[in-house]
Design a protein around this motif. Structure first.
Motif, PDB file in Angstrom:
ATOM      1  N   GLY A  34       0.801  -1.215   0.000  1.00 41.71           N
ATOM      2  CA  GLY A  34       0.000   0.000   0.000  1.00 41.71           C
ATOM      3  C   GLY A  34       0.831   1.260   0.000  1.00 41.71           C
ATOM      4  N   VAL A  35       0.259   2.315  -0.563  1.00 37.52           N
ATOM      5  CA  VAL A  35       0.905   3.623  -0.564  1.00 37.52           C
ATOM      6  C   VAL A  35      -0.123   4.697  -0.225  1.00 37.52           C
ATOM      7  N   GLY A  36       0.321   5.665   0.566  1.00 45.83           N
ATOM      8  CA  GLY A  36      -0.445   6.879   0.774  1.00 45.83           C
ATOM      9  C   GLY A  36       0.173   7.959  -0.086  1.00 45.83           C
ATOM     10  N   LEU A  37      -0.629   8.570  -0.943  1.00 43.96           N
ATOM     11  CA  LEU A  37      -0.099   9.517  -1.923  1.00 43.96           C
ATOM     12  C   LEU A  37      -0.399  10.963  -1.525  1.00 43.96           C
ATOM     13  N   TRP A  38       0.415  11.860  -2.092  1.00 37.51           N
ATOM     14  CA  TRP A  38       0.250  13.300  -1.885  1.00 37.51           C
ATOM     15  C   TRP A  38      -0.117  13.971  -3.193  1.00 37.51           C
ATOM     16  N   ARG A  39      -0.959  14.976  -3.088  1.00 36.24           N
ATOM     17  CA  ARG A  39      -1.539  15.592  -4.283  1.00 36.24           C
ATOM     18  C   ARG A  39      -0.503  16.251  -5.188  1.00 36.24           C
ATOM     19  N   GLU A  40       0.473  16.925  -4.593  1.00 38.34           N
ATOM     20  CA  GLU A  40       1.401  17.700  -5.428  1.00 38.34           C
ATOM     21  C   GLU A  40       2.206  16.804  -6.372  1.00 38.34           C
ATOM     22  N   PRO A  41       2.883  15.767  -5.897  1.00 38.79           N
ATOM     23  CA  PRO A  41       3.611  14.912  -6.838  1.00 38.79           C
ATOM     24  C   PRO A  41       2.683  14.130  -7.765  1.00 38.79           C
ATOM     25  N   VAL A  42       1.487  13.788  -7.289  1.00 36.48           N
ATOM     26  CA  VAL A  42       0.534  13.090  -8.161  1.00 36.48           C
ATOM     27  C   VAL A  42       0.094  14.005  -9.296  1.00 36.48           C
ATOM     28  N   ARG A  43      -0.193  15.243  -8.978  1.00 32.32           N
ATOM     29  CA  ARG A  43      -0.597  16.194 -10.033  1.00 32.32           C
ATOM     30  C   ARG A  43       0.538  16.426 -11.018  1.00 32.32           C
ATOM     31  N   GLU A  44       1.755  16.515 -10.503  1.00 34.81           N
ATOM     32  CA  GLU A  44       2.903  16.730 -11.388  1.00 34.81           C
ATOM     33  C   GLU A  44       3.058  15.563 -12.363  1.00 34.81           C
ATOM     34  N   TYR A  45       2.820  14.367 -11.885  1.00 37.75           N
ATOM     35  CA  TYR A  45       2.934  13.180 -12.743  1.00 37.75           C
ATOM     36  C   TYR A  45       1.728  13.037 -13.652  1.00 37.75           C
ATOM     37  N   GLY A  46       0.580  13.520 -13.179  1.00 38.06           N
ATOM     38  CA  GLY A  46      -0.691  13.359 -13.884  1.00 38.06           C
ATOM     39  C   GLY A  46      -1.563  12.380 -13.120  1.00 38.06           C
ATOM     40  N   VAL A  47      -2.760  12.817 -12.748  1.00 40.55           N
ATOM     41  CA  VAL A  47      -3.601  11.991 -11.881  1.00 40.55           C
ATOM     42  C   VAL A  47      -3.972  10.679 -12.555  1.00 40.55           C
ATOM     43  N   GLU A  48      -4.409  10.744 -13.803  1.00 37.48           N
ATOM     44  CA  GLU A  48      -4.796   9.517 -14.514  1.00 37.48           C
ATOM     45  C   GLU A  48      -3.591   8.594 -14.695  1.00 37.48           C
ATOM     46  N   ALA A  49      -2.452   9.193 -15.033  1.00 35.01           N
ATOM     47  CA  ALA A  49      -1.243   8.387 -15.222  1.00 35.01           C
ATOM     48  C   ALA A  49      -0.803   7.750 -13.906  1.00 35.01           C
ATOM     49  N   ALA A  50      -0.916   8.514 -12.815  1.00 39.19           N
ATOM     50  CA  ALA A  50      -0.552   7.969 -11.505  1.00 39.19           C
ATOM     51  C   ALA A  50      -1.476   6.820 -11.117  1.00 39.19           C
ATOM     52  N   ALA A  51      -2.757   6.978 -11.398  1.00 44.46           N
ATOM     53  CA  ALA A  51      -3.703   5.910 -11.080  1.00 44.46           C
ATOM     54  C   ALA A  51      -3.356   4.630 -11.833  1.00 44.46           C
ATOM     55  N   LYS A  52      -3.005   4.772 -13.097  1.00 44.48           N
ATOM     56  CA  LYS A  52      -2.637   3.599 -13.897  1.00 44.48           C
ATOM     57  C   LYS A  52      -1.335   2.989 -13.389  1.00 44.48           C
ATOM     58  N   LEU A  53      -0.369   3.836 -13.021  1.00 41.49           N
ATOM     59  CA  LEU A  53       0.927   3.350 -12.542  1.00 41.49           C
ATOM     60  C   LEU A  53       0.768   2.485 -11.299  1.00 41.49           C
ATOM     61  N   VAL A  54       0.052   2.995 -10.300  1.00 41.68           N
ATOM     62  CA  VAL A  54      -0.077   2.233  -9.060  1.00 41.68           C
ATOM     63  C   VAL A  54      -0.952   0.993  -9.269  1.00 41.68           C
ATOM     64  N   ARG A  55      -1.944   1.120 -10.129  1.00 39.81           N
ATOM     65  CA  ARG A  55      -2.798  -0.042 -10.409  1.00 39.81           C
ATOM     66  C   ARG A  55      -1.999  -1.145 -11.088  1.00 39.81           C
ATOM     67  N   ASP A  56      -1.199  -0.764 -12.079  1.00 37.48           N
ATOM     68  CA  ASP A  56      -0.378  -1.756 -12.783  1.00 37.48           C
ATOM     69  C   ASP A  56       0.668  -2.379 -11.869  1.00 37.48           C
ATOM     70  N   ALA A  57       1.105  -1.625 -10.861  1.00 34.79           N
ATOM     71  CA  ALA A  57       2.096  -2.143  -9.901  1.00 34.79           C
ATOM     72  C   ALA A  57       1.461  -3.014  -8.827  1.00 34.79           C
ATOM     73  N   GLY A  58       0.140  -3.122  -8.846  1.00 30.18           N
ATOM     74  CA  GLY A  58      -0.550  -3.931  -7.853  1.00 30.18           C
ATOM     75  C   GLY A  58      -0.637  -3.280  -6.488  1.00 30.18           C
ATOM     76  N   LEU A  59      -0.502  -1.945  -6.446  1.00 26.53           N
ATOM     77  CA  LEU A  59      -0.515  -1.229  -5.177  1.00 26.53           C
ATOM     78  C   LEU A  59      -1.913  -0.717  -4.850  1.00 26.53           C
ATOM     79  N   THR A  60      -2.233  -0.727  -3.577  1.00 26.34           N
ATOM     80  CA  THR A  60      -3.457  -0.115  -3.075  1.00 26.34           C
ATOM     81  C   THR A  60      -3.128   1.286  -2.589  1.00 26.34           C
ATOM     82  N   VAL A  61      -3.883   2.283  -3.040  1.00 23.98           N
ATOM     83  CA  VAL A  61      -3.713   3.645  -2.538  1.00 23.98           C
ATOM     84  C   VAL A  61      -4.564   3.761  -1.280  1.00 23.98           C
ATOM     85  N   THR A  62      -3.908   3.865  -0.137  1.00 26.14           N
ATOM     86  CA  THR A  62      -4.622   3.819   1.135  1.00 26.14           C
ATOM     87  C   THR A  62      -5.225   5.164   1.516  1.00 26.14           C
ATOM     88  N   THR A  63      -4.548   6.250   1.200  1.00 29.41           N
ATOM     89  CA  THR A  63      -5.085   7.585   1.443  1.00 29.41           C
ATOM     90  C   THR A  63      -4.534   8.539   0.385  1.00 29.41           C
TER      91      THR A  63
END
Length: 287
Positions: free
Chosen positions: A33-62
């Motif tokens: 699991g990972v807890g993410l922060w908005r600033e780096p997620v926005r910099e990477y791109g929210v949709e792209a970040a969602a796909k990245l963690v999903r493909d890595a098999g990670l659960t976004v906890t907060t």
């Protein structure tokens, strides 16, 4: 719950790692699991970040963080509400059901703590239903009283619950962070209160070390380095019925200065395993 399933690393603990590096390091260390922060997620791109963690098999906890509701100026309040709606949208896109709120400090020249807390309640009344429509819960995080002036006028778990309980539990609950509540002898009863009401939305670990650094924000100690009986607090949330992930969130300049963020993740996972083994009765080691 086994140790491996319970662990989540908050992105700020290893902020020297990019989002792809974090996903890769979690995969190598078996961190689920990972807890993410908005600033780096926005910099990477929210949709792209969602796909990245999903493909890595990670659960976004907060997702951290929403909040900052205490402005008096109407235009500032509108901007804060708009930003929090965006944060709720981002949380939903990332697949997490929990948006952590840092409620905001006193506006310049204002000394009315009660009034500031009422403005938080006004914001929650507007945002709670919107969050629920998107499958997201708002988790009020009380911060240590040293942050009351500039960052968060909600200083105790009791104050957080007094606000949360004005709203349905599937809309508003609390974040229990050991760094912020360990000093409060009323906190154990408030944890039980939160559990009974279904409002224990997330639980975070960090230790308390001294001396505090200038500015105090980066003073969170690595697990086991400080004064907090971390296993004790974990047992309390466990007894209150909490079964969710346990995040380690460390704002620590010395950890950030280490170039090898993957090594920091490994160290943190090992420290987490030590605390978890006291609570869960297992010798399993992460990392």
């Amino acid at each position: 719950m086994c140790i491996r399933d319970s662990f989540s690393i908050n992105q700020m603990t290893v902020k020297q790692l990019s989002l792809p590096e974090l996903a890769n390091a979690c995969g190598h260390s078996g961190v689920p699991g990972v807890g993410l922060w908005r600033e780096p997620v926005r910099e990477y791109g929210v949709e792209a970040a969602a796909k990245l963690v999903r493909d890595a098999g990670l659960t976004v906890t907060t997702l951290c963080r929403g909040g900052f509701f205490t402005a008096i100026d109407p235009a500032e309040r509108r901007r804060a509400l708009d930003d929090n709606r965006a944060a709720i949208d981002e949380a939903a896109t990332l697949g997490t059901d929990t948006l952590v709120l840092v409620s905001g400090g006193l506006p310049a020249g204002d000394k009315d703590l009660a009034g500031a807390r009422e403005r938080i309640a006004d914001a929650l009344a507007e945002l709670g239903p919107y969050a629920a429509e998107h499958g997201v819960r708002l988790a009020i995080e009380p911060l240590h009283p040293m942050y009351a002036a500039d960052r968060c006028v909600v200083s105790t778990l009791g104050q957080a619950l007094d606000l949360a309980e004005r709203f349905p539990a599937d809309q508003v609950g609390v974040c229990v962070d050991t760094y912020h509540i360990w000093w409060d002898d009323l906190a154990p009863a408030q944890i039980a209160r939160a559990g009974a009401g279904g409002r224990l939305h997330t639980f975070q670990l960090a230790d308390w070390t001294t001396p505090l650094p200038e500015g105090v924000l980066t003073g969170r100690g690595q697990l086991g380095d400080g004064s907090i009986d971390l296993a004790h607090w974990w047992r309390l949330v466990d007894a209150a019925g909490y079964t969710g992930p346990v995040e380690v969130e460390l704002f620590n300049a010395e950890l950030w200065a280490r170039e090898d963020g993957a090594a920091v993740l490994h160290e943190t996972a090992t420290r987490f395993s030590s605390v978890a083994s006291e609570v869960l009765g297992s010798s399993e080691v992460l990392g």
